[in-house]
Design a protein around this motif. Structure first.
Motif, PDB file in Angstrom:
ATOM      1  N   ALA A  56       8.493  10.839  -5.476  1.00 64.13           N
ATOM      2  CA  ALA A  56       8.414  12.223  -5.014  1.00 64.13           C
ATOM      3  C   ALA A  56       7.066  12.541  -4.367  1.00 64.13           C
ATOM      4  N   THR A  57       6.031  11.844  -4.760  1.00 64.35           N
ATOM      5  CA  THR A  57       4.702  12.096  -4.205  1.00 64.35           C
ATOM      6  C   THR A  57       4.360  11.168  -3.040  1.00 64.35           C
ATOM      7  N   LEU A  58       5.225  10.226  -2.735  1.00 63.81           N
ATOM      8  CA  LEU A  58       4.954   9.224  -1.706  1.00 63.81           C
ATOM      9  C   LEU A  58       4.956   9.850  -0.313  1.00 63.81           C
ATOM     10  N   ARG A  61      -1.680  12.262  -7.776  1.00 66.62           N
ATOM     11  CA  ARG A  61      -1.701  11.057  -8.617  1.00 66.62           C
ATOM     12  C   ARG A  61      -0.268  10.655  -8.963  1.00 66.62           C
ATOM     13  N   PRO A  62       0.136   9.445  -8.566  1.00 76.67           N
ATOM     14  CA  PRO A  62       1.512   9.014  -8.852  1.00 76.67           C
ATOM     15  C   PRO A  62       1.749   8.914 -10.358  1.00 76.67           C
ATOM     16  N   GLY A  63       2.879   9.467 -10.784  1.00 70.37           N
ATOM     17  CA  GLY A  63       3.255   9.419 -12.191  1.00 70.37           C
ATOM     18  C   GLY A  63       2.553  10.441 -13.058  1.00 70.37           C
ATOM     19  N   ALA A  64       1.746  11.331 -12.463  1.00 69.05           N
ATOM     20  CA  ALA A  64       0.996  12.304 -13.249  1.00 69.05           C
ATOM     21  C   ALA A  64       1.902  13.390 -13.823  1.00 69.05           C
ATOM     22  N   ARG A  65       2.952  13.709 -13.141  1.00 67.65           N
ATOM     23  CA  ARG A  65       3.887  14.734 -13.608  1.00 67.65           C
ATOM     24  C   ARG A  65       5.278  14.131 -13.652  1.00 67.65           C
ATOM     25  N   LYS A  66       6.138  14.765 -14.389  1.00 74.61           N
ATOM     26  CA  LYS A  66       7.513  14.263 -14.481  1.00 74.61           C
ATOM     27  C   LYS A  66       8.272  14.691 -13.232  1.00 74.61           C
ATOM     28  N   ARG A  67       8.283  13.804 -12.275  1.00 75.83           N
ATOM     29  CA  ARG A  67       8.994  14.016 -11.017  1.00 75.83           C
ATOM     30  C   ARG A  67       9.848  12.794 -10.756  1.00 75.83           C
ATOM     31  N   ALA A  68      10.728  12.944  -9.821  1.00 79.92           N
ATOM     32  CA  ALA A  68      11.552  11.798  -9.425  1.00 79.92           C
ATOM     33  C   ALA A  68      10.642  10.710  -8.868  1.00 79.92           C
ATOM     34  N   PRO A  69      10.963   9.435  -9.140  1.00 80.99           N
ATOM     35  CA  PRO A  69      10.153   8.345  -8.596  1.00 80.99           C
ATOM     36  C   PRO A  69      10.035   8.465  -7.081  1.00 80.99           C
ATOM     37  N   LEU A  83       0.824  -1.193   0.000  1.00 77.19           N
ATOM     38  CA  LEU A  83       0.000   0.000   0.000  1.00 77.19           C
ATOM     39  C   LEU A  83       0.864   1.251   0.000  1.00 77.19           C
ATOM     40  N   GLU A  84       0.428   2.257  -0.760  1.00 77.62           N
ATOM     41  CA  GLU A  84       1.144   3.532  -0.826  1.00 77.62           C
ATOM     42  C   GLU A  84       0.138   4.677  -0.764  1.00 77.62           C
ATOM     43  N   LEU A  85       0.463   5.706  -0.003  1.00 82.19           N
ATOM     44  CA  LEU A  85      -0.320   6.938   0.034  1.00 82.19           C
ATOM     45  C   LEU A  85       0.502   8.018  -0.658  1.00 82.19           C
ATOM     46  N   HIS A  86      -0.087   8.655  -1.664  1.00 75.95           N
ATOM     47  CA  HIS A  86       0.593   9.689  -2.445  1.00 75.95           C
ATOM     48  C   HIS A  86      -0.108  11.034  -2.291  1.00 75.95           C
ATOM     49  N   SER A  87       0.665  12.113  -2.319  1.00 79.25           N
ATOM     50  CA  SER A  87       0.114  13.455  -2.184  1.00 79.25           C
ATOM     51  C   SER A  87      -0.660  13.888  -3.425  1.00 79.25           C
TER      52      SER A  87
END
Length: 111
Positions: free
Chosen positions: A21-23, A11-19, A5-9
């Motif tokens: 980064a939203t976790l 949508r994961p992968g929605a923008r070009k960010r470091a893997p 399970l992961e909670l992201h700030s």
């Protein structure tokens, strides 16, 4: 086979960010018990909890998380196996946190 399970700030992968980064938070300790619980307990086929794919990724936004949280908590109440119950309560807690965090998502990562 397990479900992480992961909670992201957002949508994961929605923008070009470091893997990652939203976790915000992740849970790996109940993965196998969660997969067993979802595979053996009777789920409401019209509910969103049955959407979780034990072999792929499933994503819930904050509105969906609120519904799935209630389903997971209700299922945990009926569960008699302590490991599976703990896994469902862990899922419910993460979904509850998501529901309270605007723009967030829970990703269920299957094997």
């Amino acid at each position: 086979m397990g479900i992480e399970l992961e909670l992201h700030s957002e949508r994961p992968g929605a923008r070009k960010r470091a893997p990652g980064a939203t976790l915000l938070r992740e849970s790996h300790q109940h993965g196998e018990a969660l997969a067993r619980a979802l595979g053996t307990l009777e789920l409401d086929p019209s509910g969103k909890l049955s959407w979780i794919d034990p072999y792929g990724d499933t994503l819930f936004n904050e509105q969906e998380a609120q519904v799935v949280c209630a389903e997971a908590a209700a299922l945990a109440e009926r569960c008699t196996d302590e490991q599976r119950k703990a896994a469902l309560l862990d899922l419910a807690a993460l979904l509850d946190e998501c529901a309270a965090t605007p723009g967030s998502y829970v990703r269920c990562v299957g094997d």
